[in-house]
Each structure stands twice: as structure tokens, then as C-alpha cells.
Design an enzyme around this catalytic site. Structure first.
Site, PDB file in Angstrom:
ATOM      1  N   SER A 230      68.845  57.272  89.035  1.00 56.10           N
ATOM      2  CA  SER A 230      68.726  57.913  90.345  1.00 56.10           C
ATOM      3  C   SER A 230      67.312  58.472  90.508  1.00 56.10           C
ATOM      4  CB  SER A 230      69.816  58.977  90.512  1.00 56.10           C
ATOM      5  OG  SER A 230      69.946  59.354  91.860  1.00 56.10           O
ATOM      6  N   GLU A 347      77.127  52.004  95.164  1.00 57.15           N
ATOM      7  CA  GLU A 347      76.233  53.164  95.004  1.00 57.15           C
ATOM      8  C   GLU A 347      76.593  54.352  95.908  1.00 57.15           C
ATOM      9  OE1 GLU A 347      74.070  53.757  92.794  1.00 57.15           O
ATOM     10  OE2 GLU A 347      73.104  51.923  92.106  1.00 57.15           O
ATOM     11  N   HIS A 459      77.687  55.384  91.965  1.00 58.91           N
ATOM     12  CA  HIS A 459      76.394  55.901  91.517  1.00 58.91           C
ATOM     13  C   HIS A 459      76.587  56.666  90.202  1.00 58.91           C
ATOM     14  CE1 HIS A 459      72.260  56.944  92.263  1.00 58.91           C
ATOM     15  NE2 HIS A 459      72.496  58.232  92.137  1.00 58.91           N
TER      16      HIS A 459
END
Length: 561
Positions: A230, A347, A459
Site C-alpha cells: 500500500s 483491492e 487490500h
């Protein structure tokens, strides 16, 4: 796993970890109290016996890689750490950098907040942790993997990520680093008084420290791979393009984050600096006075300002980023290192909408309100509202079913925020150096009772497979198949750290991403895929920009008339 089970498991895991640490630290043998040299003094670590293995790991926690960034060093580049005399204690986790933990409450994660709250928080937070095999010594020349945590550049800490199992399983050195977050890490006045990107400069200082010292811990300074997820992946990618970080590492792994992530890079500091000036009561000042005023604020006052930022962008400062990352990626003199770049196949599936507070809005999407939702979304994406029709056509078509529309909306957001930027960066880099691309596809079994059933690989879902543990080294209830996937992923990552190539005997082959667009589908049964989301990439990089250009031309013509 139910939310209640998750709560009990988090608590049990945390206290189990503490007991393990206390037990091992209590053993009084030379091996149990390793002492290593650094260029600023000696540090004593601990011996950890890793469960289910015969191997031990030496951990060295809270090593300073820069002076505390306080007083006149707030909003200033990091400076070299002060030497110390005697032996420094490296058996306690360092304080995390200043951050708004209430975000976790708002995201419905009070257990996570409770655990984080048990660690101290301080502006004095520029420390790193080292995990190294107990057999390692100076001259072992083991590959080094430096982990940069994510958290939208506003939240996170090094100690949440335990490198022990990766270290033991793959015989390498893992380093986890901290960096200034939020306003303290990324505030900029846009001029020489506060250029910004302090958090990225901290990361570069940590990488310089690794170059100078990691040999004392058995690591090879000429075989350093940086990896992160990330905003950590965005950080890794930013070091790949920044001239300031050249030569500090030799490989890069970007998990669900690259330098082109739309919310984490900005051409100008204006929006952030205006907001900070207003909230701090330091308005109507020139930038020199504004910086002086902000340096006078207490930690509590800075924390209060931080609360408005759910994420904060880095800025094109003329130094760390001489130009926008997109220009740096496209330039003739761009020399990237070999890289693994990847995304997960859902995601925006669950955790990001929850954290960003948009989960309820998504649940409320119907055919009737879709047009309005997409217009708002287009504006947030900095696109003309007229583009909402194109978004609808590309992602929703004529679908009437509300749940399908909601799922398509999350796919669109995941593509915009993560997938398309990752593919763009991979395409820029592959003509200069090898790129291995992946899509992680496995929805973890331990979340099946926590998340809606339609959520796939969300994610950050790949992180526990890379570290073989959850936050703070807690063991997960992997199925046998998941155990194998985790072992394979650790092996791919470690092979890459060792040789710049993830492949080795016994692993499904991972082809380099070339003009045939091959990539690895990371799942229980890994497989090679081709041309990931090629149609969507065409839409975002060709169709949409062309439409925007046409709109602009017709508006200009209209103005002239």
C-alpha cells in the site's frame, strides 16, 4: 472467524507473544543476549526460539537511525544519530510515530486500536528493528529485506510486522523501519522553508544506515531488497524513481502500491498547507513564519491537526522528486532496479471502504442513484463530471441488480486506485530492468466469517502469506493449502532478494513481464496469466483521456463563441 473470535485471538496472540519474549529473554547465556556493533555504538538484542522450528532468531529492536526529529528538526531532513557509550538495550519495541489511532475505531477495528494503544507513541520515533538468523555473524553475507509499512502515510508502525518466520524459513535478514507520518511526515510549504517529503527522507536515512551497518548483523549491504505494501509499496516505488535513493538497494517489491497512486502524490502542497495553517491557527503568515509557528505546537496539537487527514500526499519538491514520478518513470535516464510489482484481485473489496467511511454509501448504490454516485466519484477522481457516463458504460453497462452494481463499483475503484497505476509503472520499468508482475487471488479462510461472501482477495490480504504470520507475529489458522501458498510466496520473495529472480526448482514458474504481458496468478494453484485487465488499462489510459481532451476542446470552442 467471527468478530468475537478475532477479538479473543488478537488478545491471546498478543499476550502469548509477550510471554514468549519474556521467557526467552530470561535465559542467561551469551547466545541469548547477542551484542553487535553499529557505527554509533553497541546494541544488545534477544534470542527468540521460533515455534515449530529448531532455529533461533536474534532480534534487535528500536535501533536509532537518525536523531529525534524534534524541536528545530521538526519539518527538517533527518540528521545522523548521536553516538552512545556502553551497550544500548535493543530488547523493547520503539515508540510508534505520532498518528491518529481513532481512525481504527471509526473503521470498526477497536481491538486493533486497543493493541496499538499499548505501545508508546512519540515524535521521537526514527527507529528500526532487525531480525537475523541466530547463526548469522559478520561475513555471513545474507540477503537483506527492508520492509516499509503502509497506512496511507498517516498510520502504522514497524513492530506490527514480525520478520522472524521469514528470517528463519529463508535464511535472510529482515529489517522493519519507521518514518514520520501525517503532517509531521509530509507537510510542505512548497518552498525552501519546508520542502516536505520528510517521511521519504527518513526512509532513505534508514536505508543509508542499513548500508553502513547491516554487515555487523550478518547481512550483505550489496544485496538489499526494499519491500512494502500500500503506502509502503508507494514508498518503495518512490525510492526507485528518486535520484536521492539510488545505490541504497538492489531490488524492489511493490505490493498494492506504486508511486503513481492518485491519492499519495501531488504536484502542489497548497491544499495540505492551507488546511494545516487554518487548523493550527498559524494563518496569514509567510511560509517561514508558518513553519516557526508549527514548530512551536505541542504533540497533542499536532495530533489534533492530523485527525482531518485520512491520507496525505507526498509532493513534487524539486529534490526527492525533481519532477512528477510519471515524468521520472518516462525519462531517458531512468535506471530502475529489478522489481516485483503486484496487486490483489479485490483491492477495494472491503477494508478500504470501511476505513474511508464509504462502505455504507456503496451498500446504498442502486440503478436509480448510480448516475449521481458516479458524478460525485468522477469529481473525487479529479475527472470532469461528464465522464460519469463513460464510467457507467465501462463498468456497469445495463445491469439493474443492486448487488452487481455495488461489486462493479468496488472493481472500478480498485482499478483506479491500485491496478491501473501498478500496470503503468510495470510498463515503464520493464524496458529498463526485469519486472515480475503478480495478481494475488486467494481470499484468506480466516476472514470468511468476518467479511461479506462476495469479497475476494482484499487490500493487504497477501501480507500474512509473505510474513507467515499476522500482526505482531501472531500465528494464523492457515489451512494446509494456505500453508503451502505462504511457503511458496516466502520462497519467491526470498529468491528475488537473493538473485533478482523469484524462480527456483520446485516452484511454479513465474515468467518475466515482457511484451507478451505474462504475470503470475498467486493462488492455491498458481498459474500464469496474460494481459491482466488489458481492456480496463486501455479505458483508463487511452479512452478516458481522449474523451477529456474532446470535452476540453468543445468547452474552449464554446467559450470563444
Amino acid at each position: 472467524m467471527t468478530r468475537n473470535q478475532l477479538h479473543n485471538w488478537l488478545n491471546a496472540g498478543f499476550f502469548g507473544l509477550l510471554l514468549l519474549l519474556i521467557h526467552v529473554q530470561g535465559q542467561d547465556s551469551p547466545e541469548a543476549n547477542p551484542i553487535r556493533n553499529t557505527h554509533t555504538g553497541q546494541i544488545q538484542g534477544s534470542l527468540i526460539h521460533v515455534k515449530d522450528t529448531k532455529a533461533g532468531v536474534h532480534t534487535f529492536l528500536g535501533i536509532p537511525f537518525a536523531k529525534p526529529p524534534v524541536g528545530p528538526l521538526r519539518f527538517a531532513p533527518p540528521e545522523a544519530p548521536e553516538p552512545w557509550s556502553g551497550v544500548r538495550d535493543g530488547t523493547a519495541h520503539p515508540a510508534m510515530c505520532l498518528q491518529n489511532l481513532d481512525m481504527l475505531n471509526e473503521a470498526g477495528l477497536p481491538d486493533m486500536k486497543m493493541m496499538l494503544s499499548s505501545f508508546p507513541m512519540s515524535e521521537d520515533c526514527l527507529y528500526l528493528n532487525i531480525y537475523t538468523p541466530a547463526h548469522a555473524h559478520e561475513g555471513s553475507n545474507l540477503p537483506v529485506m527492508v520492509w516499509i509499512h503502509g497506512g496511507a502515510l498517516v498510520i502504522g508502525m514497524a513492530s506490527m510486522f514480525d520478520g522472524s518466520l521469514l528470517t528463519v524459513n529463508e535464511d535472510l535478514v529482515v529489517v522493519t523501519i519507521q518514518y514520520r507520518l501525517g503532517v509531521l511526515g509530509f507537510f510542505s510549504t512548497g518552498d525552501q522553508h519546508a520542502r516536505g517529503n520528510w517521511g521519504y527522507l527518513d526512509q532513505a536515512a534508514a536505508l543509508r544506515w542499513v548500508q553502513q551497518n547491516i554487515a555487523h548483523f550478518g547481512g550483505n549491504p550489496d544485496r538489499v531488497t526494499i519491500f512494502g505494501e500500500s503506502a509502503g509499496g508507494t514508498s518503495v516505488s518512490s525510492h526507485v524513481v528518486s535520484p536521492m535513493s539510488q545505490g541504497l538497494f538492489h531490488g524492489a517489491i511493490m505490493e498494492s502500491g506504486v508511486a503513481l497512486l492518485p491519492d499519495l502524490i501531488s504536484e502542489t502542497s497548497e491544499m495540505v498547507s492551507t488546511t494545516v495553517a487554518k487548523l493550527s491557527g498559524c494563518e496569514a503568515m509567510d511560509s517561514q513564519a508558518l513553519v516557526r509557528c508549527l514548530r512551536g505546537k505541542s504533540e497533542a496539537e499536532i495530533l489534533a491537526i492530523n485527525k482531518v487527514f485520512k491520507m496525505i500526499p507526498a509532493v513534487v519538491d524539486g529534490e526527492f522528486f525533481p519532477r512528477h514520478p510519471k515524468e521520472l518513470l518516462a525519462s531517458e535516464d531512468f535506471h530502475p532496479v529489478p522489481s516485483i510489482i503486484g496487486v490483489n484481485n479485490d483491492e477495494f473489496g472491503w477494508s478500504i471502504p470501511v476505513v474511508m467511511g464509504s462502505a455504507q454509501m456503496i451498500k446504498g448504490i442502486t440503478r436509480e442513484n448510480l448516475q449521481a454516485v458516479l458524478k460525485d466519484t468522477a469529481v473525487q477522481m479529479m475527472l470532469p463530471p461528464e465522464c460519469s457516463d463513460l464510467l457507467m458504460e465501462e463498468y456497469m453497462g445495463d445491469t439493474e441488480d443492486a448487488q452487481t452494481l455495488q461489486i462493479q463499483f468496488t472493481e472500478m475503484m480498485g482499478d483506479f486506485m491500485f491496478v491501473i497505476p501498478a500496470l503503468q509503472v510495470a510498463h515503464f520499468q520493464r524496458s529498463h530492468a526485469p519486472v515480475y508482475f503478480y495478481e494475488f487471488q486467494h481470499p484468506p479462510s480466516y476472514f470468511k466469517d468476518v467479511r461479506p461472501p462476495h469479497v475476494k482477495a482484499d487490500h493487504a490480504d497477501e501480507i500474512p502469506f509473505v510474513f507467515a504470520s499476522f500482526f505482531w507475529g501472531m500465528k494464523l489458522d492457515f489451512t494446509e493449502e494456505e500453508e503451502l501458498l505462504s511457503r511458496r510466496m516466502m520462497k519467491y520473495w526470498a529468491n528475488f532478494a537473493r538473485h533478482g529472480n523469484p524462480n527456483s526448482e520446485g516452484l511454479p514458474y513465474w515468467p518475466v513481464m515482457d511484451h507478451d504481458e505474462q504475470y503470475l496468478q498467486l493462488d492455491i494453484q498458481p498459474a500464469v496469466g496474460r494481459a491482466l485487465k488489458a481492456g480496463r488499462l486501455q479505458f483508463w489510459t487511452k479512452t478516458l483521456p481522449q474523451k477529456i481532451q474532446e470535452l476540453k476542446a468543445s468547452q474552449d470552442k464554446h467559450r470563444e463563441l
